[in-house]
Design a protein around this motif. Structure first.
Motif, PDB file in Angstrom:
ATOM      1  N   GLY A  68       4.725  -0.483   5.488  1.00  0.00           N
ATOM      2  CA  GLY A  68       4.361  -0.895   4.148  1.00  0.00           C
ATOM      3  C   GLY A  68       3.797  -2.302   4.107  1.00  0.00           C
ATOM      4  O   GLY A  68       3.304  -2.834   5.106  1.00  0.00           O
ATOM      5  N   GLU A  69       3.932  -2.923   2.939  1.00  0.00           N
ATOM      6  CA  GLU A  69       3.364  -4.250   2.739  1.00  0.00           C
ATOM      7  C   GLU A  69       3.984  -5.274   3.683  1.00  0.00           C
ATOM      8  O   GLU A  69       3.280  -6.122   4.242  1.00  0.00           O
ATOM      9  N   SER A 124      -3.828  -0.635  11.483  1.00  0.00           N
ATOM     10  CA  SER A 124      -2.546  -0.854  10.831  1.00  0.00           C
ATOM     11  C   SER A 124      -2.649  -0.496   9.356  1.00  0.00           C
ATOM     12  O   SER A 124      -3.603  -0.886   8.676  1.00  0.00           O
ATOM     13  N   GLY A 125      -1.681   0.255   8.866  1.00  0.00           N
ATOM     14  CA  GLY A 125      -1.716   0.599   7.453  1.00  0.00           C
ATOM     15  C   GLY A 125      -0.563   1.480   7.047  1.00  0.00           C
ATOM     16  O   GLY A 125       0.254   1.898   7.863  1.00  0.00           O
ATOM     17  N   ASP A 126      -0.530   1.763   5.767  1.00  0.00           N
ATOM     18  CA  ASP A 126       0.522   2.586   5.171  1.00  0.00           C
ATOM     19  C   ASP A 126      -0.002   4.006   5.006  1.00  0.00           C
ATOM     20  O   ASP A 126      -0.886   4.249   4.175  1.00  0.00           O
ATOM     21  N   PRO A 127       0.480   4.968   5.760  1.00  0.00           N
ATOM     22  CA  PRO A 127      -0.055   6.331   5.676  1.00  0.00           C
ATOM     23  C   PRO A 127       0.255   7.032   4.367  1.00  0.00           C
ATOM     24  O   PRO A 127      -0.294   8.105   4.093  1.00  0.00           O
ATOM     25  N   GLY A 128       1.095   6.429   3.511  1.00  0.00           N
ATOM     26  CA  GLY A 128       1.449   7.077   2.258  1.00  0.00           C
ATOM     27  C   GLY A 128       0.490   6.815   1.115  1.00  0.00           C
ATOM     28  O   GLY A 128       0.550   7.492   0.089  1.00  0.00           O
ATOM     29  N   THR A 180      10.406  -2.861   9.376  1.00  0.00           N
ATOM     30  CA  THR A 180      10.570  -3.874   8.333  1.00  0.00           C
ATOM     31  C   THR A 180      10.368  -3.225   6.972  1.00  0.00           C
ATOM     32  O   THR A 180       9.250  -2.820   6.632  1.00  0.00           O
ATOM     33  N   PRO A 181      11.414  -3.095   6.167  1.00  0.00           N
ATOM     34  CA  PRO A 181      11.252  -2.456   4.850  1.00  0.00           C
ATOM     35  C   PRO A 181      10.652  -3.426   3.841  1.00  0.00           C
ATOM     36  O   PRO A 181      10.792  -4.643   3.952  1.00  0.00           O
ATOM     37  N   ASP A 182       9.980  -2.867   2.848  1.00  0.00           N
ATOM     38  CA  ASP A 182       9.501  -3.696   1.746  1.00  0.00           C
ATOM     39  C   ASP A 182      10.702  -4.137   0.917  1.00  0.00           C
ATOM     40  O   ASP A 182      11.571  -3.330   0.576  1.00  0.00           O
ATOM     41  N   ILE A 203       9.769   7.132  -2.751  1.00  0.00           N
ATOM     42  CA  ILE A 203       8.643   7.999  -3.114  1.00  0.00           C
ATOM     43  C   ILE A 203       7.914   8.466  -1.857  1.00  0.00           C
ATOM     44  O   ILE A 203       7.467   9.614  -1.767  1.00  0.00           O
ATOM     45  N   GLY A 204       7.811   7.587  -0.874  1.00  0.00           N
ATOM     46  CA  GLY A 204       7.111   7.942   0.357  1.00  0.00           C
ATOM     47  C   GLY A 204       7.709   9.117   1.085  1.00  0.00           C
ATOM     48  O   GLY A 204       6.995   9.827   1.810  1.00  0.00           O
ATOM     49  N   ILE A 205       9.010   9.357   0.914  1.00  0.00           N
ATOM     50  CA  ILE A 205       9.648  10.510   1.569  1.00  0.00           C
ATOM     51  C   ILE A 205       9.939  11.621   0.568  1.00  0.00           C
ATOM     52  O   ILE A 205      10.703  12.541   0.855  1.00  0.00           O
TER      53      ILE A 205
END
Length: 751
Positions: free
Chosen positions: A395-396, A490-494, A521-523, A534-536
């Motif tokens: 994530g971010e 690098s990126g967020d696949p969601g 590393t969590p947001d 939401i991502g899961i």
């Protein structure tokens, strides 16, 4: 609503002044497309695509949802013609804009790719009128069909000689990042435009299209258009029924629904519209069905003719899989096996995907690099030390890991660069991080020097926001990397996929083309916890003691508009100290009673009232500028003059020429999620009116809810449709070929 935290809304009650605000926010629905040709159809938007996340421009009405192409342009405002104070002067195409300069730079790079691909091997003979890449691909398919070759023979051809690694760059005085200068753009000759204008007038088409038609069709545009009037379909925004009317006016009884010129143009139009929805190819059956909808009498024959003319390429991906496997159950397996799909595609996307697959495979085959031996011992650095291509997901907060990797590389004396998809994303990294925008890197306006072959002088390139890469941009990027360079995607696949054709990051992950490093590393905070769930597929309650997340229930669209204006103008600034200009509204689509048009009208009335003297805009208006298809840059109107509108966009002054204002600019207090992807603001207000329920899916909710850094307000009117969308609705699939190409190339032994 129990799935989300329910907070007390800061500010006065929604009942106060509800009727007045709802009346001010109400806006007539955008009328449907005119029967005739549009006077100035958007350059980067299709007018009539289907609804949905990846769909083309949604039809207008209460249910209009965010469209792929609609988001790609941020243009097509409802302002109409300018009033007395509107800027004037200048013919279309007479002045050079940043958008034109960027597109010109991309065309140069695309031509370089085509030239290099042509030099890699000899031409494969093919019949008909095909040549170059089209002939090669069609000949390969025919060889598969005849049984004389495998389906991967074309792509398994010998690799080109290795390129030299980029030399060490000479010291340069160019700053690490800065404004992207305007470069000269290609403009059609005045006599060519005049000749095209005459043909358009003869056929009853708007003469305002002349400059764009001339630029698309070249010096002989007038003759081409007179001989084949359906070439008008190559102008974005022109519909088949409009091109038919133009053709009838020029050709009379000579033309008909089965005219070969018409069918060839329609096949290209169908595939180009699919590209606006994210597809790089389409199943042949879908193309035939689309042709039948437009009264083509023999769709199958029309497709064959388009292939023979070289207007479209045909692919049988996967035709040779398991062809050598035998056994007692072979006949049963053949009976149960699904038929191999026949895909049709335009050569520009076929070339891009094949070039991209070839380049990614070249990087993936790079071996260990001893120069990374002394790098800090993290999962990411260890993986990059061993592999030339690495996918990094998170994530971010995970962006910091990718940036730290580039810093570690510089500490080792390596040449490293970081590229973000948007200027907003680059600036969020901090002033002390030397980073570039992807556009600046590709155009040459920013980034390291290049060698005489155009390769970037880099040992490591980290690309943030990788899910936003479309196949053409990614192909240009990979082609510019020298042998031995490490590439980290690098990126967020969601999040939502790219505005352009393809789904590069998802295909690289699905093909397992390289090692994948998942960030641990969590947001942080309640917003990070909510978005992670939401991502899961889970919409879970979160504790928000500081009201970082607030749910504002509404009964209808009018109340949704009222509450949104109240939040942006009063509640969020008072409760959290976030000014209105640092709060962004995210909604599902442009149309409807609570779409961007209605919300922006209400927000303008409250935050910057004015007559809209300059093409519907006033100084101080927040705007969404589309300098090129697929890119949205937030900005503020500064002034207007005879040249056009002057904006301030992410710290830079931008001129939008007068003829581009209507198609390249929208009011921008409220954006769609597709426009907002890759950007974040201190506060975000997500608006979910009741008529948006059918347009929601997990990726949309994930993207929209993640745009706020400190505060998220959800104006919620969809009831249980929200948790259903998160748990059950996945993004619409895109038809692409990159995954199959990567799997084929990487499975073949390296020569």
């Amino acid at each position: 609503m129990t799935a989300l935290p329910r907070g007390e809304t800061p500010g006065p009650s929604a009942d106060d002044d509800r009727d007045a605000t709802a009346s001010a926010a109400a806006e007539d629905l955008e009328p449907g497309g005119p029967a005739g040709l549009p006077a100035q159809p958007p350059e980067d938007a299709e007018a009539d695509g289907p609804d949905g996340q990846d769909a083309g421009g949604a039809p207008d009405g209460a249910g209009e949802t965010e469209g792929k192409d609609a988001d790609a342009d941020a243009g097509g405002t409802d302002a109409g013609s300018a009033a007395d104070g509107s800027p004037a002067g200048g013919d279309a195409g007479a002045s050079v804009s940043a958008a034109e300069a960027e597109l010109a730079a991309q065309r140069e790079l695309r031509e370089r790719i085509e030239q290099r691909k042509a030099e890699k091997g000899g031409t494969i003979e093919a019949g008909g009128k095909l040549s170059g890449t089209a002939a090669d691909l069609l000949a390969a398919v025919r060889a598969v069909e005849s049984g004389t070759s495998s389906g991967t023979a074309f792509f398994d051809s010998p690799a080109p000689a290795p390129r030299r690694p980029a030399p060490e760059p000479a010291p340069s005085a160019r700053p690490a990042a800065g404004p992207e200068p305007v470069r000269p753009a290609r403009v059609a000759a005045p006599e060519t435009v005049a000749a095209v204008r005459a043909v358009l007038a003869e056929g009853g088409a708007p003469e305002a299209l002349a400059a764009r038609v001339a630029a698309l069709l070249g010096e002989t545009a007038a003759d081409v258009l007179r001989e084949d009037p359906w070439q008008l379909l190559s102008v974005p925004g022109v519909r088949p029924e409009q091109a038919d009317g133009f053709a009838r006016a020029l050709l009379g009884a000579e033309c008909g629904p089965g005219d070969e010129r018409r069918t060839v143009a329609l096949v290209g139009w169908v595939l180009q519209r699919a590209a606006l929805q994210g597809h790089t190819a389409l199943d042949a059956a879908e193309v035939r069905a689309a042709l039948a909808e437009h009264a083509v009498p023999a769709p199958e024959e029309a497709v064959r003719h388009a292939i023979a003319e070289g207007a479209v390429l045909v692919f049988h991906d996967g035709a040779d899989e398991d062809e050598d496997e035998g056994g007692a159950g072979e006949e049963v397996a053949e009976q149960d096996a699904e038929p191999v799909p026949v895909l049709l595609g335009l050569d520009r996307y076929a070339l891009a995907e094949e070039s991209l697959a070839d380049g990614l495979a070249r990087l993936a085959r790079s071996g260990p690099d001893a120069r990374w031996r002394d790098a800090p011992p993290t999962d990411l650095t260890r993986t990059v030390a061993e592999h030339g291509l690495v996918a990094h997901t998170g994530g971010e907060a995970a962006r910091g890991e990718a940036v730290a990797l580039a810093g570690a590389a510089r500490g080792l004396g390596l040449r490293a660069a970081v590229a973000a998809y948007t200027e907003n994303g680059r600036r969020r990294l901090g002033a002390d991080v030397p980073a570039y925008t992807l556009t600046g890197l590709l155009s040459g306006a920013g980034g390291p020097d290049r060698d005489e072959d155009g390769a970037l002088a880099l040992d490591l390139l980290v690309v943030l926001d990788a899910p936003q890469l479309d196949v053409e941009t990614a192909a240009m990027l990979v082609e510019a990397l020298p042998d031995g360079c490490r590439l980290v995607l690098s990126g967020d696949p969601g999040v939502l996929w790219s505005a352009g054709a393809g789904r590069v990051f998802a295909d690289v992950l699905a093909a397992r083309a390289c090692p994948q490093v998942a960030s641990r590393t969590p947001d942080p905070g309640p917003i990070g916890e909510l978005v992670s769930g939401i991502g899961i597929g889970e919409l879970v309650p979160v504790e928000a003691p500081g009201k970082e997340v607030v749910i504002v229930p509404v009964r209808d669209a009018g109340e949704a508009v009222h509450r949104t204006v109240q939040l942006v103008a009063d509640s969020v600034p008072r409760a959290f100290g976030v000014p209105a200009e640092e709060t962004r509204v995210i909604t599902v689509g442009h149309g409807g009673s609570a779409g961007t048009r209605a919300l922006n009208a209400a927000l303008k009335q409250r935050l910057n009232p004015g007559p809209g003297r300059f093409g519907g805009f006033d100084p101080g208006d927040r705007v969404a500028h589309a300098p090129a298809p697929g890119r949205t840059v937030p900005g503020t109107v500064l002034s207007a003059d005879a040249e056009g509108l002057h904006l301030e966009c992410e710290g830079e002054r931008v001129l939008v020429p007068r003829d581009r204002v209507e198609t390249a600019l929208r009011h921008g207090w409220a954006l769609t999620a597709h426009q907002a992807v890759g950007m974040r603001w201190p506060a975000a207000v997500v608006v979910l009116p009741g008529d948006a329920a059918g347009a929601l899916d997990r990726a949309w909710v994930y993207t929209a809810f993640g745009r706020g850094e400190r505060h998220l307000s959800v104006v919620h009117g969809v009831d249980q449709a929200l948790p259903r969308a998160v748990s059950e609705s996945l993004p619409r699939p895109r038809t692409t070929r990159l995954r199959a190409l990567l799997e084929s190339l990487l499975a073949a032994p390296e020569e």
